[in-house]
Design a protein around this motif. Structure first.
Motif, mmCIF file in Angstrom:
data_model
loop_
_atom_site.group_PDB
_atom_site.id
_atom_site.type_symbol
_atom_site.label_atom_id
_atom_site.label_comp_id
_atom_site.label_asym_id
_atom_site.label_seq_id
_atom_site.Cartn_x
_atom_site.Cartn_y
_atom_site.Cartn_z
ATOM 1 N N VAL A 123 -15.650 30.924 48.766
ATOM 2 C CA VAL A 123 -15.967 31.390 47.345
ATOM 3 C C VAL A 123 -17.653 31.667 47.115
ATOM 4 C CG1 VAL A 123 -14.003 29.933 46.671
ATOM 5 C CG2 VAL A 123 -16.338 28.578 47.518
ATOM 6 N N GLY A 124 -18.556 32.097 48.724
ATOM 7 C CA GLY A 124 -19.409 32.273 48.921
ATOM 8 C C GLY A 124 -20.928 30.979 48.817
ATOM 9 N N LEU A 125 -20.439 29.781 48.959
ATOM 10 C CA LEU A 125 -21.530 28.343 48.493
ATOM 11 C C LEU A 125 -21.222 27.938 50.336
ATOM 12 C CD1 LEU A 125 -19.262 26.656 45.985
ATOM 13 C CD2 LEU A 125 -21.074 28.231 45.591
ATOM 14 N N SER A 126 -21.232 29.539 50.988
ATOM 15 C CA SER A 126 -22.489 28.706 52.420
ATOM 16 C C SER A 126 -23.478 27.767 52.360
ATOM 17 C CB SER A 126 -21.684 29.468 53.507
ATOM 18 O OG SER A 126 -20.467 29.796 53.817
ATOM 19 N N ARG A 128 -24.047 25.578 51.397
ATOM 20 C CA ARG A 128 -24.577 24.635 49.594
ATOM 21 C C ARG A 128 -23.194 23.035 49.912
ATOM 22 N NH1 ARG A 128 -26.901 27.105 45.962
ATOM 23 N NH2 ARG A 128 -27.665 25.067 45.081
ATOM 24 N N GLU A 129 -23.098 22.428 51.026
ATOM 25 C CA GLU A 129 -22.237 21.533 51.310
ATOM 26 C C GLU A 129 -22.756 19.676 50.583
ATOM 27 O OE1 GLU A 129 -19.430 19.160 54.991
ATOM 28 O OE2 GLU A 129 -20.037 21.423 55.330
ATOM 29 N N HIS A 130 -24.303 20.426 51.138
ATOM 30 C CA HIS A 130 -24.694 19.165 50.742
ATOM 31 C C HIS A 130 -25.139 18.525 49.406
ATOM 32 C CE1 HIS A 130 -23.844 18.132 55.047
ATOM 33 N NE2 HIS A 130 -23.887 19.170 55.463
ATOM 34 N N GLY A 131 -25.049 20.099 48.175
ATOM 35 C CA GLY A 131 -25.796 19.582 47.371
ATOM 36 C C GLY A 131 -25.232 19.591 46.515
#
Length: 236
Positions: A123-126, A128-131
């Motif tokens: 989904v294009g969120l590589s 951003r896991e820790h956001g």
């Protein structure tokens, strides 16, 4: 040769909230593919999806998901269904990764670390896991909601007004992602009142009004103008 089992079957399904009949004895057979569930606000679209997802119990009727009785085996059904709505169902004080891991544990998923990484990338969120989710834009939250709903790789996706509140770029991203999911032979029900959107994302349509189906048909070969005329006639 026996006919394949339909993905979703509703038989005389009704749901009342006090004196109000949100659904009034509806029948629906979705063999597969993508169905646009159309109707004005208050027609019963969200109630129908929540019943199929086993989040709401019907007042009467029977629901079968790939041949499984949803009222008797709701846990088995939930493993095969993903729900995406305008309400993201995310925990805003958790990070993106924590949200996905939480839902993954609810489903008892193995290889959770890899699934989370892969789902965020899809989904294009590589990266951003820790956001924290509360710091995400509306479009980013909806991307994460798609990752959450598909983390357990369900064969059936239920979409309840998923484009609500999104800007043009986020809408385009969501449309692309939904078309990708359709290409993986998932069964999709898209609840919307945006007829133009459904012509790109669905094969068939069913129109709900005041808790009843008032029209059903194929989208293929229909212009948006003819579909709009049929819709307006059905909801009068």
């Amino acid at each position: 040769m026996a006919s394949p089992t339909p993905a979703i079957v509703l038989e005389n399904v009704g749901k009342r909230f006090g004196r109000i009949a949100a659904l009034d004895g509806v029948d629906l057979n979705v063999p597969g593919g993508a169905l646009a569930l159309l109707g004005p606000n208050g027609a019963g679209k969200s109630t129908l999806l929540r019943i199929v997802a086993t989040l709401t119990r019907p007042t009467r009727g029977r629901i079968f998901i790939r041949g499984v009785d949803a009222r008797k085996e709701p846990e088995r059904v939930r493993a095969d269904v993903g729900l995406i709505s305008h309400q993201t169902l995310l925990y805003e004080d958790l990070t993106a990764g924590e949200n996905l891991r939480f839902y993954g544990r609810l489903y008892g998923l193995d290889d959770l670390k890899e699934r989370v990484r892969h789902s965020l990338a899809e989904v294009g969120l590589s990266g951003r896991e820790h956001g924290l989710v509360r710091g995400f834009s509306r479009g980013m939250k909806q991307r994460l909601a798609i990752a959450r709903a598909t983390l357990h790789r369900p064969s059936i996706l239920l979409l309840d007004e998923p484009f609500a509140g999104l800007d043009a770029a986020a809408c385009a991203m969501l449309s692309d992602r939904l078309n990708q999911l359709r290409g993986k032979r998932r069964t999709v029900i898209l609840a919307t009142h945006d007829l133009r959107r459904c012509t790109d994302l669905a094969d068939r349509f069913a129109i709900l009004n005041r808790g009843r189906f008032v029209a059903k048909g194929e989208i293929s070969g229909q212009s948006i103008e003819s579909l709009e005329r049929r819709y307006k006639k059905a909801i009068v």
